[in-house]
Write a protein that holds these residues in place. Sequence first.
Motif, short mmCIF file in Angstrom:
data_model
loop_
_atom_site.label_atom_id
_atom_site.label_comp_id
_atom_site.label_asym_id
_atom_site.label_seq_id
_atom_site.Cartn_x
_atom_site.Cartn_y
_atom_site.Cartn_z
N ARG A 69 0.83 -1.21 0.00
CA ARG A 69 0.00 0.00 0.00
C ARG A 69 0.87 1.26 0.00
O ARG A 69 0.61 2.21 -0.75
N VAL A 70 1.91 1.27 0.84
CA VAL A 70 2.83 2.41 0.89
C VAL A 70 3.49 2.62 -0.48
O VAL A 70 3.59 3.75 -0.97
N LEU A 71 3.91 1.54 -1.10
CA LEU A 71 4.55 1.63 -2.41
C LEU A 71 3.58 2.17 -3.46
O LEU A 71 3.92 3.08 -4.22
N ALA A 72 2.37 1.63 -3.52
CA ALA A 72 1.38 2.09 -4.50
C ALA A 72 1.06 3.58 -4.30
O ALA A 72 0.98 4.34 -5.27
N GLU A 73 0.88 4.00 -3.05
CA GLU A 73 0.59 5.41 -2.77
C GLU A 73 1.76 6.30 -3.17
O GLU A 73 1.57 7.38 -3.73
N SER A 74 2.97 5.85 -2.89
CA SER A 74 4.16 6.63 -3.24
C SER A 74 4.29 6.79 -4.75
O SER A 74 4.60 7.87 -5.24
N VAL A 75 4.05 5.71 -5.49
CA VAL A 75 4.14 5.77 -6.96
C VAL A 75 3.10 6.72 -7.50
O VAL A 75 3.39 7.56 -8.35
N GLU A 76 1.87 6.64 -6.97
CA GLU A 76 0.83 7.54 -7.47
C GLU A 76 1.13 9.00 -7.13
O GLU A 76 0.95 9.89 -7.96
N LYS A 77 1.63 9.26 -5.91
CA LYS A 77 1.96 10.64 -5.53
C LYS A 77 3.11 11.18 -6.38
O LYS A 77 3.13 12.36 -6.72
N ALA A 78 4.07 10.34 -6.69
CA ALA A 78 5.26 10.80 -7.42
C ALA A 78 5.06 10.85 -8.92
O ALA A 78 5.60 11.73 -9.59
N ALA A 79 4.29 9.91 -9.47
CA ALA A 79 4.21 9.79 -10.93
C ALA A 79 2.81 10.00 -11.48
O ALA A 79 2.63 10.05 -12.70
N GLY A 80 1.81 10.11 -10.61
CA GLY A 80 0.44 10.30 -11.08
C GLY A 80 -0.24 8.97 -11.37
O GLY A 80 0.39 7.92 -11.33
N ALA A 81 -1.51 9.05 -11.65
CA ALA A 81 -2.31 7.85 -11.88
C ALA A 81 -1.95 7.16 -13.19
O ALA A 81 -2.09 5.94 -13.31
N GLU A 82 -1.50 7.93 -14.17
CA GLU A 82 -1.12 7.36 -15.46
C GLU A 82 0.27 7.87 -15.85
O GLU A 82 0.40 8.81 -16.63
N PRO A 83 1.31 7.23 -15.32
CA PRO A 83 2.68 7.70 -15.58
C PRO A 83 3.03 7.62 -17.07
O PRO A 83 2.52 6.76 -17.79
#
Length: 148
Positions: A69-83
């Motif tokens: 969950r932490v990883l998924a949230e971090s990726v979305e915060k850093a790269a957006g929903a559609e990187p």
Amino acid sequence: MTGDRSGQAIVVGVDGSEQSRRALRWAVRQAGLTGDAVRAVIAWEPPFTGWGADVPASGEKAMNDIASRVLAESVEKAAGAEPAVEISTAVVQGTPAQVLLSAAGEEDVVLLVVGSRGIGGFTGALLGSVGQHCAQHAPCPVLIVRGP
């Protein structure tokens, strides 16, 4: 894009801290320039509760789920929903430095990116122990992202 870099990856250490999200944002921007994929990696360890103590399987699953969950949230915060670049994720049990060094040793990895400090450590430290260990032992170039 320079040369044929298809199939190469940038590994990024993620721990949920703002520093690790900065490192992830940097890696995503770099991957956009080079055509590399990004591999976001989070490590987790079971809590130590005494000599010979084991964490029940349900506890390990819960910790793995939290790390996911932490990883998924971090990726979305850093790269957006559609990187704009390919981002894969890995949740691995083990010490952060060893997990990152193992990931950095994969054949397709061209760069390891970490934040200068993670969640733990001493206030005011310029370089965290994981970043320092990776810089000293990684089999590939290491970039340590500092500051805002």
